[in-house]
Motif scaffolding. Sequence first.
Motif, PDB file in Angstrom:
ATOM      1  N   ALA A  62      58.870  89.487  54.136  1.00 47.66           N
ATOM      2  CA  ALA A  62      59.585  88.251  53.803  1.00 47.66           C
ATOM      3  C   ALA A  62      59.092  87.072  54.629  1.00 47.66           C
ATOM      4  O   ALA A  62      59.802  86.068  54.753  1.00 47.66           O
ATOM      5  N   ALA A  73      59.163  83.457  53.113  1.00 49.19           N
ATOM      6  CA  ALA A  73      59.777  83.572  51.780  1.00 49.19           C
ATOM      7  C   ALA A  73      60.859  82.512  51.612  1.00 49.19           C
ATOM      8  O   ALA A  73      61.464  82.041  52.579  1.00 49.19           O
ATOM      9  N   ARG A  74      61.090  82.148  50.372  1.00 49.62           N
ATOM     10  CA  ARG A  74      62.173  81.238  50.031  1.00 49.62           C
ATOM     11  C   ARG A  74      62.879  81.772  48.787  1.00 49.62           C
ATOM     12  O   ARG A  74      62.260  82.392  47.917  1.00 49.62           O
ATOM     13  N   LYS A  75      64.164  81.537  48.733  1.00 49.56           N
ATOM     14  CA  LYS A  75      64.967  81.990  47.604  1.00 49.56           C
ATOM     15  C   LYS A  75      64.848  80.971  46.462  1.00 49.56           C
ATOM     16  O   LYS A  75      65.058  79.777  46.665  1.00 49.56           O
ATOM     17  N   GLU A 128      62.729  86.058  45.233  1.00 45.41           N
ATOM     18  CA  GLU A 128      62.181  85.821  46.566  1.00 45.41           C
ATOM     19  C   GLU A 128      60.694  85.536  46.411  1.00 45.41           C
ATOM     20  O   GLU A 128      59.937  86.399  45.987  1.00 45.41           O
ATOM     21  N   THR A 141      57.043  84.422  47.971  1.00 46.61           N
ATOM     22  CA  THR A 141      56.180  84.325  49.141  1.00 46.61           C
ATOM     23  C   THR A 141      54.871  83.653  48.737  1.00 46.61           C
ATOM     24  O   THR A 141      54.722  83.167  47.624  1.00 46.61           O
ATOM     25  N   GLU A 178      63.071  91.587  43.695  1.00 49.88           N
ATOM     26  CA  GLU A 178      63.150  90.129  43.806  1.00 49.88           C
ATOM     27  C   GLU A 178      61.800  89.448  43.932  1.00 49.88           C
ATOM     28  O   GLU A 178      61.687  88.272  43.589  1.00 49.88           O
ATOM     29  N   ASN A 179      60.793  90.116  44.444  1.00 51.82           N
ATOM     30  CA  ASN A 179      59.499  89.482  44.665  1.00 51.82           C
ATOM     31  C   ASN A 179      58.523  89.958  43.595  1.00 51.82           C
ATOM     32  O   ASN A 179      58.012  91.082  43.650  1.00 51.82           O
TER      33      ASN A 179
END
Length: 956
Positions: free
Chosen positions: A608, A611-613, A856, A858, A931-932
Amino acid sequence: MASTEDVPQHVIDRTPEYERFMSDLREYHAKRGTTLDAEPKVGTTHLDLLKVFNHIVANGGYDKVSEEKLAWRRMASELGIYSNNEASTAFSLKEKFYKNLAAYEISTVHGKEPPPRDILEDVTAKGAGLLTRTRENYRGKRESNIGAADSAASGDDGTPARERPAVDAAAASARASRGLREAPPQRVIFQPDTGSSRATRHSLSQQSTNQTPTHASTANPAQSQQQHHQQQHPNHHHNMASMQQQQQAGPHHPTRGPSIVHVPQNSENTSHMIANYQPRHTKPLQLRAVATPSNAPTEFQKNRIPHRYDLASRQGMQPGIGFDGPNIYMRCLNALRSKVPEEQAFALNHLVKISFERGDKYKFDSFPGLAEGLVEKALEIGSLFYYVDWKLCWDSSIDSDDIGSLDGNNGTPDILERIQNLIERDTPDALQTEAFTDHMVLVTEAILTIRNMVTLPENAHNLSDFCAVKDLICIVVNLPPRDSVVEAKHLALDIAEQLTPFMVLGSDDPLYKTLLSQMRSEDRGIILTALRALARISMNLEATNKLGDIPRDVLQRIANWLLLNDDELIDACLDFLYQYTAVVANVDNLIRTLVPENLVDHLVRLLAHGARKAPREFILTPEKKMPAREEIAPMPEDLLAEMLKLEEPDRVHRWVRCFFEEDNESFVTQLAAWQAYQSAFVAPLKAIGQPLITPADFIRNSTAVYKDSNAQVLREPGDPQQKFIIHGLRPRPRPLSMEGIEYGRCLWATNPINKNEKCGQFFLRPEQMWHHILTKHLGEKKNEEDGQYPNTEKEHVCTWGECFKFEQPTKMRLRDFARHIYTHLSGMAQGPGSAQSKQERKSWVVPAKMMTVTYEETVTVRDERNPNAPPQAAGIPLSAVLVLRNIARNVVKTEAEEDLAKQQEQSQEKGGWNERLFQPVAPRLFEVLAENKALSPYIASLMDLIRSENDDSQDR
């Protein structure tokens, strides 16, 4: 137009609508036979073609935007595409739309056949008029404009030019900022300086004491490279101006040291011979015609005429006439190999400059002996700090006992032992002699020239087979810890970083041991460069980088560096660990020497990194519109009283606005509208003696309230009878007051048996409806004494709407039942400040059901080989998951896995190292998997490795 601060940065929103649009666009280009650039770039920004298409079409389309002056600049600003050069950005945006979307716009928006591709996509985006373009008028226009100064209306069609600076107000004009293009800055080629290349120590002693020493200024290789890049940038006029100011201010003395800080000479003094020089292997083969009696008979006639030479009248060749001498490249090579200090100083001074400016054409294979000469000069650094004279020996058959004799053919395997046995000179580091400083400058320049040249892959591959370079790196890196050698050590490690991808180094190789020993250094620059050099061993070869015999303390330091907030150092450590864990023996050593659970936990945390939401909404059920109701709401009494005060046609306008809302998909028949208006106002207007508006005026004025409403004749399929309608009007379920407040409808059932028959009267305030229910529906009357309703106890039944609380007669006091009634009225508007008065509700619109998913994100990069592919994972998260995957793949093959299995047999436990390492972090891995999107393929392969190992352990 919104300011640029209000417009967010242009990004691609990969919504389902975007995917459908791109699918249709790809299919359209495939049928048309043109190439689609799915995500074209304007500057550094990737375009969202759906956003661009919708915005340009909303502003009139390609032709209209192109006809308006500077409109494309405004389009780029409104789309959030920012750049320092507005003209270039506008032209690039127009070109991308022209190539990818112009024909699609003509076909889908205008419903016409676009021009053929040979006069649309295959030609420039200059000008407009695509809707009327044909081969005849386009070719004719091009022929008529040959030699003419054609300027497009938009102002962004020409070739973008650099923005000019502001001019004097007296000379300013409307076209001052749109003049001719500036010529690009010329590339300044190296100009040899045939004068003195060194300043005397006496002149150097006169310099300011505040001047920074050379070794301090270049102690950091990254900083040195940045300075070199700034000096090679074409826009160096500011640097030249500052030099001229310094020369005018007073005498300037050159600083001592290698020519790292070099500003090229004035281009007017550039030698054409140097500028046009090409190495022999890159020159094209020159052919000349052979003279024969058939094609050159006069030449053969001249050869037959005897020539008499007057020896007495002949004069000797004057010095400097007839032969210009060797070029600067050969001049420097011969001067370097001459061993003459003055000639070597001249050569090295210019070799540094040549390696900066002409490194792409200055190759070792074109100048035999250059590598040997530079290495021999660089080896002289040993005599400055040790009692040794390093010399290259090229005869392998001679077994010399001299400690300073190095094997130039095969390298010196015991070079590290020889260095340890050397006797160090007592050389002060703070105060140095003139001879020491001059000698150190020459040696450093030789190392710097090698470093600059090996940045070219051809030179690095060529020099990787030269074993003497490995000995040189070991000698320089293992010099005593002095400030005067910091720069030389950094340069030597830079050379190693460029050469190791072409080398195969075993664990007993002196260069490998030297690089490994730098892991105990406290210099961040040395650690970074040595880590990169170790991780890149044999990268460009088929051999495996085994990285054997890594000490425990070195592995622990690398694992600890992952905890620092230093992205560059973390990235270098992960690259090293990726190469290290690719070997089964290394993974076994890693399990035994470190605490692997801690390492795996930290690698999972790095997934992470940065990482940003990013929330993203998905439409589960699209928005729906309820069918329009045919009934028009009755007129409330208080609203009627207010409308009677108005004059025509204001009364009609107000009535339409209060009882209808705008809807382009609905209509109301003219007859129904007229009858509703007539029933509401005939009697009241007659009572006050005012005439009713005529039907024709009513229809004309009712269609003027909303901009999209109009009178039409509707012919439905299968129905021979036509309808006269007012299109764009939808009857409101509840009318609005003059102030825009929505009325409340009484839902009390008038028939207790059939509860579907509601009262239907409208009231503006809850108090009015409450009194209406008590008096009209419950039959209550106020007392004449106090004006209050009697609080008697009766059996009450609530017939409001769908209320079932008091469906059966219930005995209670009126006060309690009145409170229950008031609960049904709490949703009515309370006055002008209510929420309903501020915005009109559209009850006939069923909103779409949305689901918000948080992703998420990256670091990602585009695949240059396939630009249309989705972004790929990159950076620290990708390196971390690759190291985890190596550990999961190879830990089951180690001896540590077998030892753990034997221990579990005795304790009757199950599970191997993979279960022990990855079971605690499995929830986080599944979270990243979900999520990624960029990392999900790598996480999936990691989970497959873990699952297969767990299945095998359960079978056992």
